[in-house]
Scaffold this motif. Structure first.
Motif, mmCIF file in Angstrom:
data_model
loop_
_atom_site.group_PDB
_atom_site.id
_atom_site.type_symbol
_atom_site.label_atom_id
_atom_site.label_comp_id
_atom_site.label_asym_id
_atom_site.label_seq_id
_atom_site.Cartn_x
_atom_site.Cartn_y
_atom_site.Cartn_z
ATOM 1 N N MET A 100 -25.654 1.543 -25.717
ATOM 2 C CA MET A 100 -26.995 1.356 -25.978
ATOM 3 C C MET A 100 -27.000 0.085 -27.061
ATOM 4 N N ASP A 101 -27.691 -1.023 -26.560
ATOM 5 C CA ASP A 101 -27.263 -2.070 -27.716
ATOM 6 C C ASP A 101 -28.431 -1.806 -28.695
ATOM 7 N N ASP A 102 -28.376 -3.043 -29.619
ATOM 8 C CA ASP A 102 -29.252 -2.579 -30.870
ATOM 9 C C ASP A 102 -30.827 -2.688 -30.682
ATOM 10 N N SER A 103 -30.945 -3.354 -29.422
ATOM 11 C CA SER A 103 -32.445 -3.339 -28.879
ATOM 12 C C SER A 103 -32.943 -2.032 -28.092
ATOM 13 N N GLY A 104 -31.815 -1.082 -28.029
ATOM 14 C CA GLY A 104 -32.331 0.012 -27.262
ATOM 15 C C GLY A 104 -32.059 -0.204 -25.668
ATOM 16 N N SER A 105 -31.450 -1.047 -25.316
ATOM 17 C CA SER A 105 -31.290 -1.298 -23.868
ATOM 18 C C SER A 105 -29.970 -1.003 -23.598
#
Length: 122
Positions: A100-105
């Protein structure tokens, strides 16, 4: 980024050890593996290893090759023993990433190393 090393030329019956280190974004690396390709042929799976250490081998190398990994170093290895001329190929490492990336994607990636040539003479 995957950086493979360790290829070379050996005589039949000899051994080589391939290494492949992941660098840069190494978040969520899961399965890692080695593939090989002869000119004019399709790339084929040689061996794979999960993040938990479960392994899978092609029938042609089972019992001669051993795949392992060091998760702390994000590195996968392929110990090749009893090499045969038919093992001659360019060997490529591969890695799956899921995180999960920092933007929540949700991110799913697959990366290939640059290939290293293994030549086995009879």
């Amino acid at each position: 980024q995957l950086q493979a090393s360790g290829g070379g030329s050996v005589q039949a019956g000899g051994s080589l050890r391939l290494s492949c280190a992941a660098s840069g974004n190494t978040r969520g690396i899961r399965a890692m593996g080695w593939y090989r390709q002869d000119p004019g042929k399709q790339r084929e799976l040689v061996a794979s290893i999960s993040s938990g250490g479960s392994t899978n081998y092609a029938d042609s190398v089972r019992g001669r090759f051993t795949i392992s990994r060091d998760n702390a170093k994000n590195t996968v290895y392929l110990q090749m023993n009893s090499l045969k001329p038919e093992d001659t190929a360019v060997y490529y490492c591969n890695a799956d990433q899921v995180y999960m990336d920092d933007s929540g994607s949700f991110v799913a990636l697959n990366a290939w190393g640059q290939g290293t040539l293994v030549t086995v003479s009879s």
